[in-house]
Design an enzyme around this catalytic site. Structure first.
Site, PDB file in Angstrom:
ATOM      1  N   ASN A   7     -23.672  11.453-108.174  1.00  0.00           N
ATOM      2  CA  ASN A   7     -24.109  12.548-109.174  1.00  0.00           C
ATOM      3  C   ASN A   7     -24.365  13.638-108.871  1.00  0.00           C
ATOM      4  O   ASN A   7     -25.610  13.829-108.289  1.00  0.00           O
ATOM      5  CB  ASN A   7     -25.258  11.567-109.794  1.00  0.00           C
ATOM      6  CG  ASN A   7     -25.653  12.380-111.242  1.00  0.00           C
ATOM      7  OD1 ASN A   7     -25.177  13.420-111.663  1.00  0.00           O
ATOM      8  ND2 ASN A   7     -26.711  11.715-111.945  1.00  0.00           N
ATOM      9  N   ARG A  91     -19.998  10.864-111.501  1.00  0.00           N
ATOM     10  CA  ARG A  91     -20.440  11.147-113.043  1.00  0.00           C
ATOM     11  C   ARG A  91     -20.096  12.636-113.140  1.00  0.00           C
ATOM     12  O   ARG A  91     -20.507  13.512-112.394  1.00  0.00           O
ATOM     13  CB  ARG A  91     -22.002  11.057-112.885  1.00  0.00           C
ATOM     14  CG  ARG A  91     -22.567  11.238-114.421  1.00  0.00           C
ATOM     15  CD  ARG A  91     -24.067  11.550-114.300  1.00  0.00           C
ATOM     16  NE  ARG A  91     -24.629  11.731-115.627  1.00  0.00           N
ATOM     17  CZ  ARG A  91     -25.640  12.763-115.927  1.00  0.00           C
ATOM     18  NH1 ARG A  91     -26.123  13.205-114.848  1.00  0.00           N
ATOM     19  NH2 ARG A  91     -25.856  12.823-116.985  1.00  0.00           N
ATOM     20  N   HIS A 180     -24.950  10.867-122.572  1.00  0.00           N
ATOM     21  CA  HIS A 180     -25.793   9.732-122.063  1.00  0.00           C
ATOM     22  C   HIS A 180     -24.659   8.558-122.492  1.00  0.00           C
ATOM     23  O   HIS A 180     -25.301   7.004-122.468  1.00  0.00           O
ATOM     24  CB  HIS A 180     -27.020   9.539-122.616  1.00  0.00           C
ATOM     25  CG  HIS A 180     -28.128  10.372-122.771  1.00  0.00           C
ATOM     26  ND1 HIS A 180     -28.655  10.872-123.653  1.00  0.00           N
ATOM     27  CD2 HIS A 180     -28.570  11.003-121.389  1.00  0.00           C
ATOM     28  CE1 HIS A 180     -29.374  11.822-123.094  1.00  0.00           C
ATOM     29  NE2 HIS A 180     -29.439  11.922-121.888  1.00  0.00           N
ATOM     30  N   ARG A 241     -36.989  20.027-124.826  1.00  0.00           N
ATOM     31  CA  ARG A 241     -36.062  20.657-125.935  1.00  0.00           C
ATOM     32  C   ARG A 241     -36.414  20.187-127.410  1.00  0.00           C
ATOM     33  O   ARG A 241     -37.081  18.939-127.530  1.00  0.00           O
ATOM     34  CB  ARG A 241     -34.594  19.847-125.584  1.00  0.00           C
ATOM     35  CG  ARG A 241     -33.906  20.235-124.328  1.00  0.00           C
ATOM     36  CD  ARG A 241     -32.569  19.520-124.091  1.00  0.00           C
ATOM     37  NE  ARG A 241     -32.914  18.819-122.562  1.00  0.00           N
ATOM     38  CZ  ARG A 241     -32.134  17.835-122.259  1.00  0.00           C
ATOM     39  NH1 ARG A 241     -31.061  17.305-123.093  1.00  0.00           N
ATOM     40  NH2 ARG A 241     -32.421  17.180-121.312  1.00  0.00           N
ATOM     41  N   GLU A 383     -26.665   3.282-115.096  1.00  0.00           N
ATOM     42  CA  GLU A 383     -25.293   4.097-115.211  1.00  0.00           C
ATOM     43  C   GLU A 383     -24.659   4.060-114.071  1.00  0.00           C
ATOM     44  O   GLU A 383     -23.499   3.814-114.211  1.00  0.00           O
ATOM     45  CB  GLU A 383     -25.700   5.679-115.509  1.00  0.00           C
ATOM     46  CG  GLU A 383     -26.294   5.874-117.036  1.00  0.00           C
ATOM     47  CD  GLU A 383     -27.079   6.779-117.127  1.00  0.00           C
ATOM     48  OE1 GLU A 383     -28.557   6.712-116.707  1.00  0.00           O
ATOM     49  OE2 GLU A 383     -26.764   7.890-117.571  1.00  0.00           O
TER      50      GLU A 383
END
Ligand code: AMP
Length: 398
Positions: A7, A91, A180, A241, A383
């Site tokens: 990743n 990823r 995601h 955010r 993941e």
């Protein structure tokens, strides 16, 4: 078969080596501050003390070389020979509309990932650097790209379109993509297994609540709607955010401060739990301050939980019912306070929440009473395992 999962960020690289014969983790690590002062690799062979080395790491090629060396180091390593690394899974944040599933990397795929850089200008270039670095370090080893957006490509147009002129979809590719995806896919499949029912007959709302958060409606194993959109600010309140925002607010702020960069910083870096609480973007700090009576922390907490509850209700309506709600990622796996605040008044939907089962952290658990029509679960996400499984499958097919 051993699969390396990478990743890559712009200045960091996370990795795991997984033995796919029994899906066990052999080693994992993190290369930090690539291209910066104080660069280092932290490598952990499972069951051993971490090995940390500070060194000059000017680029991703050097970072990948360090990972490869660490994996075959006589003391900290887990392979004797690089030929033991059968394939590498990467990823990749954005696959646009082009990539609807994981793919074996070839020149055309590299071009495709490059083409969607405008949709993920911070992430896709770093992901590409990682893939190219592995191609240099391990020539001949298959690389597989696994996209965060791919799982959501099953959304119908009425869920992914925004109500702006159609030409902006055709010309500018403005639409909901969602993120995601690998996490939502993993926890949806895992909860179906835990419930002992085929995923094809289930309606599930998956709540990935971390620093970045998204909620997905999964019907029959397919994503049919998700809260993150074109970029990564839509939906519920996140660490820094904003979540959903009337576009008029953006226009007003842009006109007032005259600089899109300032407003971009506001909605990406200064908003959310951090901006409302004024204390921290980390829910642990916010919950602690809230319990000591901090009213703005309480407001941030309430806004987050209210937002999650609204999405659960909306997605139950969108799917025509609901069989399970899943909590995952940092907040979802660890915050009993958030889970309880979200689930406690959902009896009207068929959720019989059992607070006595809710004191779990980072462990799979069912949180509802045996007669609850709708099940609530905590499922730790994985993941890397999804990436490794796809990588194995595609590498074996060749
Ligand atoms: P992630 O992005 O999935 O790594 O999640 C990171 C976030 O999880 C942190 O910023 C915290 O807000 C949250 N988190 C982690 N542990 C806890 C905890 N024990 N209680 C509440 N929130 C937590």
């Amino acid at each position: 078969m051993k699969v390396l999962v990478l990743n890559c960020g712009s200045s960091s690289l996370k990795y795991q080596l997984i033995d796919m014969s029994d899906e066990t983790l052999l080693a994992k690590g993190l290369v930090e501050r690539i291209g910066l002062d104080g660069a280092r690799i932290k490598h952990v062979k499972v069951g051993s003390e971490p090995f940390i080395k500070e060194t000059h790491i000017p680029n991703h090629d050097v970072a990948v070389k360090l990972v490869v060396d660490a994996l075959q180091d006589p003391q900290h390593g887990v392979v004797k020979d690089l030929s033991e690394l059968s394939a590498v899974g990467h990823r990749v944040v954005h696959g646009g509309e082009k990539f609807t599933r994981s793919v074996l990397v070839d020149q055309e795929v590299l071009k495709g990932i490059e083409e969607v850089i405008p949709l993920a200008p911070l992430h896709n270039p770093a992901n590409l650097m990682g893939i190219k670095a592995v191609m240099h370090a391990l020539p001949g080893t298959p690389n597989v790209a696994v996209f965060d957006t791919a799982f959501h490509q099953t959304m119908p147009a009425h869920a992914y379109m925004y109500g702006i002129p159609y030409e902006h979809y055709e010309k500018d590719r403005v639409r909901r993509y969602g993120f995601h995806g690998t996490s939502h896919f993993y926890v949806a499949h895992r909860v179906a297994e835990a419930m002992g029912r085929p995923i094809e007959e289930l309606k599930i709302v998956t709540c990935h609540l971390g620093n970045g958060s998204s909620i997905t409606a999964v019907s029959g194993g397919k994503s049919v709607d998700t809260s993150l959109g074109y970029g990564t600010t839509e939906g519920i309140l996140m660490g820094t955010r904003s979540g959903n925002l009337d576009p008029s607010v953006m226009i007003y702020l842009m006109e007032k401060y005259g600089d899109p960069k300032v407003v971009s910083d506001v909605v990406h870096k200064k908003s959310g739990v951090c901006g409302i609480s004024g204390v921290s973007s980390d829910m642990r700090d916010v919950e602690e301050a809230m319990e000591k009576g901090d009213q703005r922390c309480k407001l941030a907490f309430d806004m987050l939980c209210y937002g999650i509850k609204k999405y659960i209700g909306a997605y139950a309506a969108a799917m025509g019912g609901i069989d399970a709600i899943v909590f995952t990622a940092g907040i979802g796996e660890n915050s009993d306070l958030v889970r309880e605040a979200v689930c406690k008044d959902l009896e009207f939907l068929g959720v019989k929440f059992d607070p006595s089962k809710n004191k779990v952290r980072g462990k799979e658990a069912e949180l509802t009473t045996p007669d609850s029509k709708v099940k609530v679960y905590v499922i730790p996400t994985n993941e890397e395992l999804v990436i490794a499984r796809d990588t194995k499958e595609l590498a074996l097919k060749g």
